[in-house]
Write an enzyme that holds these catalytic residues in place. Structure first.
Site, short mmCIF file in Angstrom:
data_model
loop_
_atom_site.label_atom_id
_atom_site.label_comp_id
_atom_site.label_asym_id
_atom_site.label_seq_id
_atom_site.Cartn_x
_atom_site.Cartn_y
_atom_site.Cartn_z
N CYS A 24 0.82 -1.23 0.00
CA CYS A 24 0.00 0.00 0.00
C CYS A 24 0.85 1.27 0.00
CB CYS A 24 -0.92 0.02 1.22
SG CYS A 24 -1.96 -1.44 1.31
N HIS A 63 -3.40 7.19 2.94
CA HIS A 63 -3.78 5.87 2.43
C HIS A 63 -5.18 5.55 2.94
CE1 HIS A 63 -3.90 1.75 1.37
NE2 HIS A 63 -3.62 1.27 2.57
N ASN A 94 -10.12 -0.09 0.28
CA ASN A 94 -8.65 -0.05 0.24
C ASN A 94 -8.16 -0.58 -1.10
OD1 ASN A 94 -5.92 -0.38 0.60
ND2 ASN A 94 -6.07 -1.44 2.57
#
Ligand code: UT7
Length: 319
Positions: free
Chosen positions: A112, A246, A276
């Site tokens: 990520c 994020h 996500n």
């Protein structure tokens, strides 16, 4: 010499899967997902839509926003944990789709945090004068590595792509980047598939995650790196116009904002719409904030991300 954001672009697949849709296949409900994560829905790629397909759409939008042509790009950095295949690399597939043969292109695996790592590398190349125009892409097809029977992970992820064109500029752009890793925690979030680790050869190709452990570490690491970034750049918390985090969990994001003393109306929060999307999540949020007019030229942005392995990073940017 600075690396300045010249244009951004993003792409989300058209198919939307809501929390209620997931509640039909695993034991979960909309209220739990929203309360524990902030996620309302995710976009899922068509079976014949690849990561580099999504990346190409986001990249073309970023190139158009930058007002350049694909042939102006001198380097492609492609952050992803879910490339189409091992070879050709996703970055070379993207290069082909952009029809810019000869442009150097490489894949970057930092989960990520991949997009932040990519920004950091692009920044070094531009600052030292090697390249003037660099394309950084984060794109993921997380749906391909999710166990759709595991309620602990399947509600969390989605597919998408985001891209940024960086160009050399005398005026400030990226002010600093920080990247970090702590490989001791590999067992807390992993995908076992590979070639040489025979001990995990029988495990399916899914994201395995100890959610609470990841959560705890991420809150601490992101708060620390945000404070370090401000300190090392002699920036006060009040100077930050936008936190572009994020998009993994709204509770992690609000913990970082709280540590910085930022109210949530200074945070670009997009995960309700797309969940996500790993390496795509920061450029997706950035592009949305720019396109809807919240992020304006001259604003000071703090980008941050944390991901499996564990890797994390931040970027302080004068837009
Ligand atoms: O981007 C990469 C980095 N990844 C992350 O940042 C993710 C970090 N972790 C998280 O975001 C959170 O830990 C989760 C959202 C994954 C989980 O939230 P949590 O508040 O830590 O929940 P939990 O794992 O402690 O589970 C609480 C309860 C459990 O039930 P019991 O044992 O208390 O009876 C779970 O079995 O919630 C249950 N649960 C669910 N219930 C309904 C777990 N998943 C679900 C679900 N629906 N989807």
């Amino acid at each position: 010499m600075y690396a300045k954001i010249a244009g951004t672009g993003s792409y989300l697949p058209s198919r939307v899967v809501t929390n209620d849709d997931l509640a039909k296949q695993v034991e979960t409900d909309h209220q739990w997902i929203v309360e524990r994560t902030g996620i309302h829905q995710r976009h899922i790629a068509d079976p014949n839509e690849t990561t580099s397909d999504m990346a190409a759409k986001a990249a073309k939008r970023a190139i158009e926003a930058a007002g350049i042509s694909p042939s102006d790009i001198e380097l492609i950095i492609f952050a992803s944990t879910t490339p189409d295949q091992v070879l050709p690399t996703a970055s070379c597939l993207l290069q082909k789709k952009l029809d810019i043969m000869g442009t150097p292109a490489f894949d970057l695996a930092a989960a990520c945090a991949g997009f932040i790592y990519g920004l950091s590398i692009a920044d070094q190349f531009i600052r030292c004068g090697t390249y003037r125009t660099v394309l950084v892409v984060g794109a993921e097809c997380m749906s391909s590595i999710i166990n759709w029977q595991d309620r602990g992970t399947c509600v969390l992820f989605g597919d998408g792509a985001g891209a940024v064109v960086l160009q050399a500029s005398d005026a400030p752009g990226i002010l600093s980047t920080q990247i970090k890793a702590d490989g001791r925690h590999g067992d807390k979030m992993y995908i076992p598939t590979g070639f040489t680790n025979r001990s995990k050869a029988d495990e399916p190709t899914y994201v395995h995650m100890q959610g609470q452990e990841v959560f705890r570490f991420a809150v601490q690491a992101l708060g620390d790196i945000a404070e370090e970034t401000l300190l090392s750049n002699h920036i006060f918390k009040d100077d930050i116009d936008w936190l572009v985090p994020h998009q993994a969990n709204a509770r992690i994001i609000s913990a970082t904002a709280k540590r910085l003393g930022l109210s949530m109306d200074k945070v670009i929060l997009t995960l309700a719409n797309h969940a996500n999307t790993s390496a795509a999540s920061v450029p997706l949020a950035l592009d949305q904030g720019i396109r809807d007019g919240r992020i304006q030229r001259g604003h000071l942005l703090l980008l941050e991300a944390f991901g499996g392995s564990f890797v994390w990073g931040s970027a302080l940017i004068r837009y």
